[in-house]
Design an enzyme around this catalytic site. Sequence first.
Site, short mmCIF file in Angstrom:
data_model
loop_
_atom_site.label_atom_id
_atom_site.label_comp_id
_atom_site.label_asym_id
_atom_site.label_seq_id
_atom_site.Cartn_x
_atom_site.Cartn_y
_atom_site.Cartn_z
N CYS A 289 42.11 33.36 44.07
CA CYS A 289 42.46 33.00 42.69
C CYS A 289 43.90 32.51 42.63
O CYS A 289 44.28 31.79 41.73
CB CYS A 289 42.24 34.18 41.74
N CYS A 292 48.26 36.12 42.94
CA CYS A 292 49.18 36.95 43.72
C CYS A 292 50.00 36.09 44.69
O CYS A 292 50.98 36.56 45.26
CB CYS A 292 48.39 37.97 44.53
N VAL A 441 72.68 52.10 34.75
CA VAL A 441 71.58 51.35 35.35
C VAL A 441 72.04 50.75 36.67
O VAL A 441 73.07 50.09 36.72
CB VAL A 441 71.08 50.24 34.42
N ASP A 543 60.49 61.59 46.10
CA ASP A 543 60.24 61.80 47.53
C ASP A 543 61.49 62.21 48.28
O ASP A 543 61.40 62.75 49.38
CB ASP A 543 59.72 60.49 48.16
N GLU A 984 33.68 38.42 31.68
CA GLU A 984 32.38 37.83 31.36
C GLU A 984 32.07 37.99 29.87
O GLU A 984 31.82 37.02 29.18
CB GLU A 984 31.29 38.49 32.22
N ARG A 1062 19.71 46.73 36.71
CA ARG A 1062 20.01 46.31 38.09
C ARG A 1062 20.16 47.52 39.00
O ARG A 1062 19.77 47.49 40.17
CB ARG A 1062 21.24 45.41 38.15
N PHE A 1096 27.34 44.69 39.45
CA PHE A 1096 26.61 44.83 38.18
C PHE A 1096 25.60 45.96 38.20
O PHE A 1096 24.44 45.78 37.85
CB PHE A 1096 25.91 43.48 37.92
N THR A 1192 19.02 38.83 35.75
CA THR A 1192 17.76 39.49 35.38
C THR A 1192 17.33 39.08 33.97
O THR A 1192 16.16 39.24 33.62
CB THR A 1192 17.88 41.02 35.51
N ALA A 1261 26.75 36.99 38.35
CA ALA A 1261 25.50 37.30 39.07
C ALA A 1261 25.44 36.63 40.44
O ALA A 1261 24.34 36.46 40.99
CB ALA A 1261 24.29 36.93 38.24
N GLU A 1443 28.69 38.95 45.21
CA GLU A 1443 28.54 40.39 44.99
C GLU A 1443 27.96 41.16 46.17
O GLU A 1443 28.35 42.31 46.40
CB GLU A 1443 27.64 40.61 43.76
#
Length: 1511
Positions: A289, A292, A441, A543, A984, A1062, A1096, A1192, A1261, A1443
């Site tokens: 996509c 990033c 700061v 930490d 979706e 599903r 799904f 479906t 789907a 998927e």
Amino acid sequence: MWSSFSPTGPEQLKPVGPPVLFAGPLKAEVSNSGPGGPVDAAEEQSCAVGVTSGQKTVRESPPLIRTFLIQRNYKVFDGAKPRYLIATVLLAQLLPAPRGTPPPQRRPNAAPTPPQRRPNAAPTPPQRRPNAAPTPLSEGNCRNQPRVQKDHHQPSSMEGTQESLKNLNGAETRSRSASNELIFFVNGKKIVERNADPETTLLTYLRRRLGLTGTKLGCAEGGCGACTVMLSRYHPHTKQLLHHAVNACLAPLCALHLVAVTTVEGIGSVAGKLHPVQERIAMSHGSQCGFCTPGIVMSMYALLRNNPKPTMAEVEEAFQGNLCRCTGYRPILEGYKTFTVEGGCCGGRGRENGCCMTNGSRAADGLEEVVDEAGRLFNTADFAPYDPTQEVIFPPELMNLSKGQASRSLCFHGERATWLQPDSLDEFLHLKWKHPAARVVVGNTEVGIEVKFKNMVYPVILAPAFIPELNAVTHTEDGITFGAVCTLSHMGAVLRQAVETLPPHQTEVFRAILEQLRWFAGLQIRNVAAVGGNIMTASPISDLNPVFLAAGCKLTLMDKDGSRVVQMDEGFFTGYRKTLLRPQEILLSIHIPYSKKTQFFSAFKQSPRREDDISIVTAAMSVTFTPGTDIVADLRLSYGGMAVTTVMAKKTASRLLGRSWGEELLQEACSSLAEEMTLDPSAPGGMVTYRQTLTLSLFYKFYLTVLQKLRLQGVNVPEVTSQCASATEIYHPETPSSIQIYQAVPEGQNQDDVVGRPMMHLSAMKQATGEAVYCDDVPLYENELYLAVITSTKAHARILSVDISAAERMPGVVCCLFANDIPGSNNSGVKQDQSILADGKVTCVGHIIGAVVADTQLHAQRAAKAVRIQYEELKPIITIQEAIAAQSFYQPIRTIQSGDLEAGFKLADHILEGAMHIGGQEHFYLETNVTLAAPRGEDGEMELFVSTQSTADTQSQVARALGVPANRVVVRVKRMGGGFGGKESRSTLLSTVVAVAANKLKRPIRCMLDRDEDMLITGGRHPFYGKYKVGFLNTGKIVALDVSYYSNAGNSMDLSLAIVERALFHMENSYKVPNVRGQGFFCRTNLPSNTAFRGFGGPQGMMVAESWITDVAQSLGRSTEEVRRLNLYMEGDSTPYNQVLHGLTLDRCWDECLSRSGYEQRRAAVDLYNRQNQWTKRGLAVVPTKFGISFTATFLNQAGALAHIYTDGSVLLTHGGTEMGQGLHTKMVQVASRVLGIPCSKIHITETSTNTVPNASPTAASASSDLNGAAVQNACETLLKRLEPYKTKNPKGSWEDWVKAAYFDRVNLSANGFYKTPDIGYSFDTNSGRVFNYYSYGVSCSEVEIDCLTGAHKNLSTTIVMDVGHSLNPAIDIGQVEGAFMQGLGLFTLEELHYSPQGVLLTRGPGSYKIPAFGDIPTQLTVSLLRDAPNDKAIFASKAVGEPPLFLASSVFYAIKDAISAARAESGITGPFRLDSPASAERIRNACTDRFTKLVPPAEPGTFRPWSVQV
Ligand SMILES: Cc1cc2nc3c(=O)[nH]c(=O)nc-3n(C[C@H](O)[C@H](O)[C@H](O)COP(=O)(O)OP(=O)(O)OC[C@H]3O[C@@H](n4cnc5c(N)ncnc54)[C@H](O)[C@@H]3O)c2cc1C
Ligand code: FES
Ligand code: FES
């Protein structure tokens, strides 16, 4: 620390000697002449718009700039002076880019006075990291100011400024010479900012003020790395030029004085030349996509600037603070390996992952397939070489400014805060004395979070980062003293050098600190966060503080009257986030002592994820022995995460003084710790039993480690047996290695035919340079406004009143809107059962009640917080168990039944019952939901830019809300920064509200949800509870199954029915079950509606199947692999819903997976390892998947496409699918290219829109390539047919010739295409019909290692064999397999959403919700696409891939379960046991019953109110 950098690269290290001073006082005067002479006219002109060109610092400036200008329709005159061009470009960047049709400029409608209503309490802030109430306060007031501010560019009047400074807050600096001029450089261009707002972040400034939208906003809390930029600074005292990757979302603008900022746009561009870092991530398929990608590019770039030939370990360290949700990380590392020492020329494809030139080829060893299988997805020979000498230089003017600086204070005033940057310690102390409440700061990694997420306002901010004394590092006789503002990176570098040079016994503490730093945040945070900031934050889960306490560090505190030294012990922390410092005091330094000869020291950190995560429990332990003995002379045990402060186990320590270090001491220590380190069962943070157990387990690790060290010193103590030794090992990640195998295209396939070849994602280059435009990157309209949502804080309540009076009075507010502002229908959602804006009642926390529209995002969000709402609370239903008890189910309840269940159970030799809960999952697409709605001014027309997978749904929901026909609404989607199902149906929640507001005000309105809002409001993957009864034979053959699924659907139906269906369609996974009944319930609860998410419901359905098959194997004492194989489907079998399986490749996938993974040898090695190790265990599992392809809902199995051929031969293609990184557009171009017989370069897809392809099904789907591919094929075939006569007439002609001929012959060169999947449709009533067009199959084998004492696990190896038919594009398909696998890995082992019993989501950001990071990739990963498996049901014999592979990650879960079984067997426990998903560290530890867990019994359920509940 923003302005005092420290060395990281080895060559930057200077000998550490007392004292080392960094960053002296800075001079803030600006010289008008750079080294090249006086500023010329052009430069003066650019000064007049607030920017001056620096020297010519960008290599290819003129051509690059020219292209940039031409792209944006600016006129470029040949012969223009480069400097002039630079200035022009800056002006161009500061101005909105010209757009196609600018919207009409209108005045806002006066907002009608809304009704008076009442208060809105912020949701309870979470106890751990920043996921609290969404009130952003840190971003500056940029949007309401003109893009190019005239007043910025006028000569400053210092007198006037000083006057106003004095008047505001009384916060003037002591020095009369305080400057309000912030000078910094961005991508080589000088910026002089006189109106810097202390609450403005660098990210906001870059995106909104400079229009540099390549840097992305993913979380605003330093947790995702999408905003990574490089800051460079010249340090005149050390003569060092240092570069650091930092998070722009936390970097205060005001801290950038004399800093050079480099963003992704500054290093390369598609039009000019890509930087090798950009090119290689794109060409190695490391960008899907792409949201990033700029951040990852900049992390790598900063690393290379410091170290042009890094090691892989350094690369992995550089990415600790970067997340990617799409790629699975492997291709990114693979691409960047080519820069490393290990990478060589081939990226480490030689033997043992070395270079093929030195190590020889793996292929030659038969490790890589040859023949017609290809093993490379990219060719390193295509990469441009990396030449560090060609890097953009540091601006010479800035260098001069930095060299010539003299002491000067800075002072900036903003809307609510004043930033004071003193130039000396003396001034700092006086300011602190004068403003005791002022916030100090340094790195802003804590304060930034407080301001953004915890609603804090700090009117006076003191920024002491430049003060030399606070930066000093001094070596003394007994240790090292660090100035309080030393960054963690710097401290790490100094300590590393000390460890290398000092005798080991002196550096026990230093090594423990380094171990903590290794897992402390990401590099971007460590590069700015100060050691003093960590101490003074006084976080109970710090930490470092446990280490400082156990080591007996000393702190020097100071006020204007003097200093005092205090010991860091339990008295230092006086309460939750409180210390004993007086308000006027500051922390000057910390002294860390050397360890002594007989002292041993260890530090531990246990967090949900190893990389960049906050501790669950953190500990440090120090023991000193009487010399030559094992008698304890001094013992200090300190813990974080066990109280409101870091605490010391003083009672236990004193009990053990004078004792011998042996088994008796261990027993005493454990029972004493169990008594001393207790937690209330309701303690914030939850995991109470686990946390208490950890205090013992960690002590045990320390005990063993000390035994080993004592023996090394010759002290007579019991030997640590080899069985226990692995408990003392410190985790060191191994560099992952991987193999990808796919079938080469048939010999003779035309070179221009790219189908089946690993073609790069078409946008990858643009994504890597930051030029790819996402929804929020669309330039601002002149009259645009911003919207913020008002959400419910109650899960179930009546709204009694809403009071907006305070909000209306706030600056910039234009109007508030509520349900009665909706002109059309307020009913929305898939089933029209949810409201756009709540009307009278709220049904979940996060329910949108209204919205505030203002001039800027910041103003809108502040005002939304000020709306007061009064509720009458009603009883909520939050969990599945509560819903079952109340029978709160949506209808219908689905059942699938086949065979004879009763007879099946009668036949069974054994019947077993069990249950499993599978937690939900947040989509965590890197780009949150965003909508920009622009009314077109006539006939109710509106244009929307939306990040959605469903253009048609968005169009119809918006039209219904506005009460206009759908033909007035155009929805446009260029690309999304990830979707995964989350955009979706639920993206319309935001789009409808924004459209209503835009309609009301008749102005363009934008809203991008903040990460915490997105997580709160939009829902995610459904949590499932599965209950089963399974009958089986002695052989392991399953004969009967009765299974019920309950999903937590939330407050509306959304897609939940189809999701539970599903799950039922996948209830048997890949196993033949002759007699079966499955029931599916979806529960109505008061959670935000859950929705589609990759898989799904299928993964949840199959996960329960894998649970019962594991139970069957365990109860029979047989191997799970054997029982799984025995029950696998065979060709021609039919499913419980009576679909016959043809073309089954499960067995082939299974066999190949077993052979590629070396299963048999692995099993033997795992068993041997487990016999040899008591406290670490290994586990192995092979899991198959069968995933049905088709919507479906039958009607959705259709798609449209539209193709235009222009007279120059170029083709504009569009189709109904949206691009969210899955490479759909790339595949569609490949399809069109093959059908039309032209190269891909002639084909272009601009976007998906409702006015080109109507009524498009959602991109979901996994079927989008199948459906849209066939529609594209159809459109292209139509066009081809029309061109046929011209091809016949002129066979030797070119494509362009035929097109021109057809055009002149008046042939229609535009065609649409359509496709519907044939022969599908299923009836639940008759249990007949074809549900799916076909199935995708796969098998995966994973091996893990668990640490039984802490619950941590390592992913050692995964082998995946996936049937994707004839892959359209192996690079994209393997990317999908790996990305889905990693997302599944998150689902099943890592990602946990925590809800309070009142239904408040407590995990609302990357700080508290952990998706897999780079370090979670299996150390060995093999992905093989099954060869010779054509699929006759989809385009060019391919198969869907989005998927199906996700579920294969369950092999990791079941490998963990296998390892836990081995651990339980060690304690004599065998047989099936329940393990819920995810297999988190907590669950793993709690399941490994042993002597320590027995000392900490869990509290009786029902006797307390837990912090979080399993929903
Ligand atoms: C994404 C992310 C991950 C993180 N991961 C971890 C982690 O793994 N482990 C962990 O322990 N922490 C973690 N933190 C917390 C944080 O980074 C650290 O506490 C950090 O050290 C704070 O330093 P800073 O300079 O940024 O502090 P700032 O935000 O600048 O200041 C923090 C506080 O310290 C005070 N202060 C600073 N210097 C002085 C001084 N000289 N005198 C008096 N008061 C002073 C400030 O007034 C303020 O109250 C994380 C934070 C983020 C955002
Ligand atoms: S946006 Fe800055 S780290 Fe996520
Ligand atoms: S490519 Fe990394 S988040 Fe999408």
